[in-house]
Design an enzyme around this catalytic site. Structure first.
Site, PDB file in Angstrom:
ATOM      1  N   CYS A 260      -5.135   7.541   6.984  1.00 41.43           N
ATOM      2  CA  CYS A 260      -4.751   6.790   8.178  1.00 41.43           C
ATOM      3  C   CYS A 260      -4.286   7.709   9.317  1.00 41.43           C
ATOM      4  O   CYS A 260      -5.107   8.364   9.931  1.00 41.43           O
ATOM      5  CB  CYS A 260      -3.698   5.742   7.809  1.00 41.43           C
ATOM      6  SG  CYS A 260      -3.538   4.419   9.038  1.00 41.43           S
ATOM      7  N   HIS A 354      -6.676   2.642   3.636  1.00 41.59           N
ATOM      8  CA  HIS A 354      -5.616   2.813   2.643  1.00 41.59           C
ATOM      9  C   HIS A 354      -6.142   2.681   1.213  1.00 41.59           C
ATOM     10  O   HIS A 354      -6.219   1.577   0.672  1.00 41.59           O
ATOM     11  CB  HIS A 354      -4.513   1.770   2.872  1.00 41.59           C
ATOM     12  CG  HIS A 354      -3.712   2.017   4.108  1.00 41.59           C
ATOM     13  ND1 HIS A 354      -2.518   2.702   4.100  1.00 41.59           N
ATOM     14  CD2 HIS A 354      -3.953   1.693   5.394  1.00 41.59           C
ATOM     15  CE1 HIS A 354      -2.044   2.779   5.336  1.00 41.59           C
ATOM     16  NE2 HIS A 354      -2.900   2.177   6.137  1.00 41.59           N
ATOM     17  N   GLU A 356      -4.605   3.471  -1.425  1.00 44.29           N
ATOM     18  CA  GLU A 356      -3.520   3.111  -2.352  1.00 44.29           C
ATOM     19  C   GLU A 356      -3.306   1.601  -2.422  1.00 44.29           C
ATOM     20  O   GLU A 356      -2.793   1.093  -3.417  1.00 44.29           O
ATOM     21  CB  GLU A 356      -2.212   3.795  -1.942  1.00 44.29           C
ATOM     22  CG  GLU A 356      -1.433   3.138  -0.838  1.00 44.29           C
ATOM     23  CD  GLU A 356      -2.078   3.258   0.530  1.00 44.29           C
ATOM     24  OE1 GLU A 356      -1.714   2.490   1.440  1.00 44.29           O
ATOM     25  OE2 GLU A 356      -2.959   4.141   0.698  1.00 44.29           O
TER      26      GLU A 356
END
Length: 390
Positions: A260, A354, A356
């Site tokens: 990001c 993202h 995660e």
């Protein structure tokens, strides 16, 4: 069963259009950049994501708050959104892990929010006009429209804002590797989410999380096998110190992975520009094409800025050859970068989204494995070079 507030509230965009509703969460006044999130789930991750610092989040899903609030899923130590906009909040949460309602948590943390808003109309307004400053006013803060509009227009804009240091850790800390330790990574906290070092630790990486103000000497002090830059809020053009640190790391040959904000800073470190998107990408259903695998991933996004790099040609940089590795299929925005040395070996990479994604989707989780492979390859290369010199 709790009852929703009947206290009048109003949302005022900087272009003068107003949206009526009722107070939700804390009563008072807040101003920030309005953005919309298309996720139907994962509001906990959104609210506690430091990348949302300074933003008023509009939920496009009409019904929010069904699962309440628990004490296990926070992505940071607090709620970071400047304000929250909902259409139809749940009156009573229903989940076995819920400890309290969404509204109770917003109230406890002083987050001024508004419910009962026609979020469909507001989202269409933002899509047509672009992300803009808005104010939420309730209780004694409500005044005539001209006064409220003046307050909104006096607030700072997101372009040119430096926010990473406001959400970063002030002291270094370590997340231990799970199982056998394989590598050590220095992670610059620009607004890191709790799940990110967890995903690295699951792969045998000991993560040394450093403040946003860390120097390259601080990075070297932990003797890392690689460097990681996290997500975070603000304009990447303001992050000169972090960009200079990354350039030092690339000159030193340190493997790099960024997410990001870390993708935007990687782009600027390589010599590319960045620009502000009209209304950004937010939500958990954004399609991205990985050019290295020819696969499409459904991914979680939260970014209002993007890297300005050529999509279909490689670029020679002082650190090697850079190319775009991932592209958003909705609008061709750059969603990932790679850097190779003169021999074609991967040196560093980053993605704009993202992997995660605590609330999902998990299509991009393989990127953490790609980082492990990069660290392993760099270690093997260093060993071979050492043996050759000997």
């Amino acid at each position: 069963m709790s009852q929703l507030s009947t206290t009048p509230a109003v949302l005022v965009p900087e272009d003068g259009r107003t949206f009526a509703g009722t107070a939700y969460g804390a009563v008072g006044e807040t101003v920030g950049e309005a953005v919309f999130s298309t996720g139907m789930t994962g509001y906990r991750e959104t609210l506690t994501d430091p990348s949302y610092r300074g933003r008023v989040v509009v939920m496009t899903a009409p019904h929010v708050g069904n699962t309440g609030w628990n004490d296990e899923d926070d992505e940071s130590g607090r709620i970071h959104v400047a304000g929250y906009v909902l259409r139809d909040p749940a009156i009573r949460p229903s989940n076995w892990r819920s400890r309290r309602s969404l509204e109770e948590e917003l109230t406890a943390q002083g987050v001024v929010s508004i419910a009962g808003v026609d979020t469909r109309a507001l989202t269409r307004h933002l899509r047509e006009r672009g992300a803009m400053r808005v104010g939420i006013f309730s209780g004694d803060s409500v005044a005539d429209e001209a006064t409220l509009l003046q307050r909104v227009q006096a607030a700072p804009e997101m372009a040119g804002s430096a926010l990473a240091a406001q959400v970063s850790t002030t002291e270094p800390y370590v997340v231990e590797a799970k199982g056998a330790k394989r590598f050590t990574v220095a992670a610059l906290d620009l607004g890191i989410k709790t799940m990110t070092p967890t995903r690295l630790a699951e792969r045998g990486i000991e993560v040394h999380v450093l403040p946003a103000t860390a120097s390259f000497a601080d990075v070297q002090a932990v003797s890392p096998d690689g460097l990681f830059f996290s997500n975070g809020p603000g304009d990447p053009a303001t992050a000169g110190d972090q960009i200079a640190l990354l350039q030092e790391a690339l000159r030193a040959g340190l493997p790099y992975f960024g997410i990001c904000f870390g993708n935007q800073l990687f782009g600027r470190a390589l010599g590319f520009g960045t620009y502000k998107l009209k209304y950004g990408h937010r939500g958990i259903n954004q399609p991205v094409f990985d050019r290295t695998t020819d696969k499409v991933e459904v991914t979680a996004h939260n970014h209002g800025f993007a890297v300005d790099a050529p999509l279909d040609e490689a670029t020679q940089t002082p650190f090697g050859t850079a190319s775009v590795s991932h592209v958003c299929l909705n609008d061709d925005v750059v969603e990932g970068l790679e850097l190779h040395d003169d021999g074609g070996r991967l040196r560093a990479f980053s993605v704009q989204y993202h992997p995660e994604a605590a609330a999902g989707p998990h299509d991009a989780a393989y990127l953490f494995d790609r980082f492990v492979d990069l660290l392993a390859a760099a270690g093997t290369s260093a060993t071979n070079e050492s043996e050759t010199r000997a």
